[in-house]
Design an enzyme around this catalytic site. Structure first.
Site, mmCIF file in Angstrom:
data_model
loop_
_atom_site.group_PDB
_atom_site.id
_atom_site.type_symbol
_atom_site.label_atom_id
_atom_site.label_comp_id
_atom_site.label_asym_id
_atom_site.label_seq_id
_atom_site.Cartn_x
_atom_site.Cartn_y
_atom_site.Cartn_z
ATOM 1 N N ASP A 91 36.630 26.989 35.857
ATOM 2 C CA ASP A 91 36.142 28.003 36.787
ATOM 3 C C ASP A 91 34.698 28.382 36.475
ATOM 4 O O ASP A 91 33.871 28.530 37.378
ATOM 5 C CB ASP A 91 37.010 29.258 36.690
ATOM 6 C CG ASP A 91 38.268 29.177 37.542
ATOM 7 O OD1 ASP A 91 38.337 28.321 38.438
ATOM 8 O OD2 ASP A 91 39.186 29.978 37.307
ATOM 9 N N LEU A 92 34.398 28.560 35.206
ATOM 10 C CA LEU A 92 33.054 28.998 34.822
ATOM 11 C C LEU A 92 32.015 27.908 35.091
ATOM 12 O O LEU A 92 30.921 28.192 35.595
ATOM 13 C CB LEU A 92 33.049 29.412 33.353
ATOM 14 C CG LEU A 92 33.976 30.595 33.020
ATOM 15 C CD1 LEU A 92 34.033 30.829 31.516
ATOM 16 C CD2 LEU A 92 33.534 31.858 33.735
#
Length: 394
Positions: free
Chosen positions: A166-167
């Site tokens: 996600d990051l």
């Protein structure tokens, strides 16, 4: 202005990065529960004004205004269409084609604002055989090969301790948006930026993917060791573990000097990194037998004195309490922080002319609905009617 139609982590992380850089970000939330991560706890911060707030939600939502509105309603869609006309960027992370039925997809909003930069964040992108499938970080770590190289041979595949997919994706989205804005500034033309968790994860396999493309062999988990550099791993000292990261032959010779092991520096098996990778097992065993004779502090001081990268394996609390963390401004408070508000993680970007401002804490659900609608020209009576109809939360 950024119209933020994202939830959970990848999208909010991208839009928070833009907000930290000075963008006005309007976070659009479902009016009864808001962003899913508002419920992702414990822990919850007892902020002392309104609702308690999940620590997870606070990770990626500072410097934003919260507009709580039901996008399924015609009235809600009209509000967002007005905002889209006035926005530079829209970011969304709904399922593939999920916003088309609300006339909030790129094709619909482009008609209202041809200069709009529209970024879609999905599990698998806008094309390909998996495009319609849902995707979460954990799933993509598995499908994208990351879990197969994480852990050690005894554990089996292991996910990374934070949602790195996600990051990564949030950062790629931010980069893509900024590049598209430069294109718009030069040509007047907006565009659709398609960012997928799967693509982002594959790109971050980096040298491990290239090793596979060169050899046609899949790497496995190596614990705290490195597939292409030796010694570059954790060692056990007399009182615990420390990490030694030798990046070149010069540092290896310095390491041998600090360890009082000149025999290793002279050994033909270890003269170059290529040699050391080939003879990893014997070298690591020799180094381990030396490291275990003294404490972590002893070795840290000895290695740092000669320029060899070394450090302890900190807990998260240890890392946050490091004096260097404070000196770099990586634990911060917002300008509007309430007395009970916890500190937040800082932004790693340090600008000489336009430093990041931590203007506002993560918002309560619908905290700015009324002011945003007023700025759009809605009268108090019209806002009250939207609230009465359940279209908005104020």
């Amino acid at each position: 202005r950024v119209l933020d139609l994202t939830r959970v982590l990848a999208g909010p992380f991208a839009t928070q990065t833009l907000a930290d850089a000075g963008a006005e970000v309007i976070k659009v939330e479902e009016p009864t529960r808001g962003d899913d991560t508002r419920q992702w706890g414990p822990p919850f911060a007892e902020r002392g004004a309104g609702e308690d707030m999940a620590a997870y939600f606070m990770t990626a939502n500072r410097n934003k205004r919260s507009l709580a509105i039901d996008i399924r309603t015609k009235a809600g869609q009209e509000v967002l269409h007005k905002l889209a006309r006035q926005s530079d960027v829209v970011v969304e992370n709904y399922r593939h084609h999920g916003l088309a039925k609300y006339a909030l997809d790129y094709a619909s909003l482009r008609k209202l604002n041809p200069a709009l930069v529209y970024c879609s964040i999905t599990g698998f992108g806008q094309t390909g055989p998996r495009a319609d499938q849902p995707g979460y970080d954990f799933l993509i770590q598995a499908l994208g090969g990351l879990m197969s190289i994480t852990g050690d041979p005894t554990t089996g595949p292991v996910k990374v301790g934070v949602a790195v997919t996600d990051l990564f994706t949030g950062l790629y989205a931010c980069i893509g948006i900024l590049a598209a804005l430069r294109h718009r500034d030069a040509t007047g033309e907006g565009q659709h930026v398609d960012v997928a968790l799967m693509d982002s994860q594959l790109s971050m396999l980096a040298n491990q993917a290239m090793n596979t493309l060169v050899t046609n062999e899949s790497p496995g988990p190596m614990g705290n060791a490195h597939p292409n550099i030796v010694p570059y791993q954790a060692f056990t000292a007399a009182d615990g573990e420390l990490v030694v990261a030798v990046g070149n032959d010069s540092q290896f010779r310095k390491l041998c000097g600090a360890l009082d092991r000149p025999d290793l520096a002279r050994d033909d098996r270890y003269r170059s990194n290529e040699d050391r990778v080939r003879h990893r097992d014997t070298l690591v065993a020799a180094l381990q037998s030396t490291f275990q004779t003294e404490t972590r502090r002893f070795w840290e001081e000895a290695l740092l004195a000669c320029g060899v990268p070394v450090g302890p394996i900190n807990t998260v609390r240890d890392a946050l309490d490091e004096p260097h963390t404070s000196a770099r401004g990586m634990v911060v408070r917002t300008e509007d922080a309430l007395p009970n508000d916890p500190p937040l993680l800082g932004n790693p970007l340090k600008f000489s002319a336009s430093p990041v401002r931590y203007r506002t804490a993560p918002p309560y659900l619908g905290q700015h609905t009324q002011s945003i609608l007023s700025e759009l020209g809605y009268t108090p009576a019209a806002i009250a009617a939207l609230s009465s109809d359940g279209v908005i939360k104020i």
